[in-house]
Design an enzyme around this catalytic site. Structure first.
Site, PDB file in Angstrom:
ATOM      1  N   LYS A  47      -4.378  -5.523  -0.915  1.00 40.66           N
ATOM      2  CA  LYS A  47      -3.100  -4.829  -0.735  1.00 40.66           C
ATOM      3  C   LYS A  47      -2.744  -4.736   0.751  1.00 40.66           C
ATOM      4  O   LYS A  47      -3.617  -4.562   1.605  1.00 40.66           O
ATOM      5  CB  LYS A  47      -3.207  -3.425  -1.333  1.00 40.66           C
ATOM      6  CG  LYS A  47      -2.035  -2.497  -1.075  1.00 40.66           C
ATOM      7  CD  LYS A  47      -2.307  -1.124  -1.654  1.00 40.66           C
ATOM      8  CE  LYS A  47      -1.229  -0.121  -1.251  1.00 40.66           C
ATOM      9  NZ  LYS A  47      -1.253   0.162   0.207  1.00 40.66           N
ATOM     10  N   LYS A  52      -7.504  -5.593   5.582  1.00 42.86           N
ATOM     11  CA  LYS A  52      -7.998  -6.974   5.519  1.00 42.86           C
ATOM     12  C   LYS A  52      -8.300  -7.530   6.904  1.00 42.86           C
ATOM     13  O   LYS A  52      -9.322  -8.173   7.105  1.00 42.86           O
ATOM     14  CB  LYS A  52      -6.973  -7.887   4.839  1.00 42.86           C
ATOM     15  CG  LYS A  52      -6.766  -7.624   3.374  1.00 42.86           C
ATOM     16  CD  LYS A  52      -5.774  -8.615   2.776  1.00 42.86           C
ATOM     17  CE  LYS A  52      -4.453  -8.637   3.498  1.00 42.86           C
ATOM     18  NZ  LYS A  52      -3.766  -7.322   3.496  1.00 42.86           N
ATOM     19  N   LYS A  96       3.031 -11.273  10.547  1.00 36.76           N
ATOM     20  CA  LYS A  96       2.833 -10.328  11.667  1.00 36.76           C
ATOM     21  C   LYS A  96       1.954 -10.920  12.754  1.00 36.76           C
ATOM     22  O   LYS A  96       1.978 -10.460  13.896  1.00 36.76           O
ATOM     23  CB  LYS A  96       2.208  -9.015  11.162  1.00 36.76           C
ATOM     24  CG  LYS A  96       3.054  -8.247  10.181  1.00 36.76           C
ATOM     25  CD  LYS A  96       2.555  -6.817   9.994  1.00 36.76           C
ATOM     26  CE  LYS A  96       1.096  -6.728   9.610  1.00 36.76           C
ATOM     27  NZ  LYS A  96       0.795  -7.334   8.304  1.00 36.76           N
ATOM     28  N   ASP A 118      -0.842  -8.903  -1.552  1.00 37.17           N
ATOM     29  CA  ASP A 118      -1.384  -9.235  -2.870  1.00 37.17           C
ATOM     30  C   ASP A 118      -0.590 -10.355  -3.525  1.00 37.17           C
ATOM     31  O   ASP A 118      -0.566 -10.489  -4.742  1.00 37.17           O
ATOM     32  CB  ASP A 118      -1.393  -7.998  -3.777  1.00 37.17           C
ATOM     33  CG  ASP A 118      -0.017  -7.365  -3.951  1.00 37.17           C
ATOM     34  OD1 ASP A 118       0.894  -7.759  -3.209  1.00 37.17           O
ATOM     35  OD2 ASP A 118       0.129  -6.506  -4.826  1.00 37.17           O
TER      36      ASP A 118
END
Length: 250
Positions: free
Chosen positions: A9, A14, A40, A127
């Site tokens: 998510k 991550k 990003k 996700d």
């Protein structure tokens, strides 16, 4: 070569997990590539002392296709080769296409043949496991998927979506889900919730990462906790996880 794609998510951590794993593998003497697959373009920033890396899509948008790996990569902590795919201008294109364009360029530049890494890590946006976001798990790229989750409802919901999508791709020769990384958020009954989720899907919890002020402290300084204090408890957690992944991959 160990090739891992890390999904989860948005906002679940991550990039923190990926960069700390990259630093852990590097501390074990492994040659590592980390590829950030997110518009990003901030996956590798804590391997580069807080300095953002110009993403591949920025070059392509400028009509300036790089001719050399050195043009689109930088060496970070422990010798980790850092690459960011980036993405299109918000609202003007599909972010997944940035990943596909980057991967095509990396093939043209013979990244893996030239660098010959021991470990490749793909840090993949959110996700979404379709289109360009599925590219890291196609045959020839990642072989295994690690899903980062906490015990929060939406994190587990996203983890289930990722698990289901990857399972549906299995017959195409794509990567498989290797297991979960529990990135604690200290919600009520967190370990039990994640354990129940894992058991229902016959998955292992491969990594168990406690909430850590040490990580926050060193990320504020533009580095991983492993670079900041390799002997800290949290650094040793990542090093133990890296060793386990290497042992299983050998």
């Amino acid at each position: 070569m160990l090739k891992l794609a890390i999904y989860g998510k948005g906002g679940i951590g991550k990039s923190t997990m990926t960069s700390h794993l990259a630093a852990a593998f590097a501390s074990l003497g492994k040659k590592v590539i980390q590829i950030g697959c997110d518009p990003k373009a901030d996956s590798t920033i804590n391997l580069l002392h807080g300095q953002p890396l110009k993403p591949v899509m920025d070059y392509l948008k400028e009509g300036d296709e790089p001719d050399h790996l050195e043009d689109i990569s930088q060496i970070g902590y422990g010798g980790v080769l850092c690459i960011e795919t980036g993405g299109p201008t918000p609202g003007l294109g599909c972010a997944g296409r940035g990943i596909i364009a980057t991967f095509n360029l990396l093939e043209d530049l013979e990244l893996f043949e030239t660098y010959q890494p021991d470990v490749v890590l793909y840090d993949v946006l959110g996700d979404v496991v379709c289109g360009g976001f599925a590219a890291p798990i196609r045959e020839g790229y990642a072989e295994d998927v690690l899903i980062v989750t906490s015990g929060e409802k939406m994190a587990l919901y996203a983890a289930n979506n990722i698990y289901t999508a990857v399972k549906n791709f299995e017959d195409r020769g794509y990567a498989k889900v290797k297991g979960l990384i529990l990135n604690h958020r200290n919600v009520i009954n967190e370990e039990e919730k994640v354990a129940q989720f894992a058991k229902a899907r016959h998955l292992r919890i491969i990594g168990d990462i406690p909430r850590s002020d040490t990580i926050i402290q060193y990320e504020d300084q533009g580095m991983t906790a492993i670079e900041g204090d390799i002997n800290s408890e949290i650094s040793q957690r990542f090093i133990a996880l890296a060793k386990e992944l290497l042992n299983e991959g050998s």
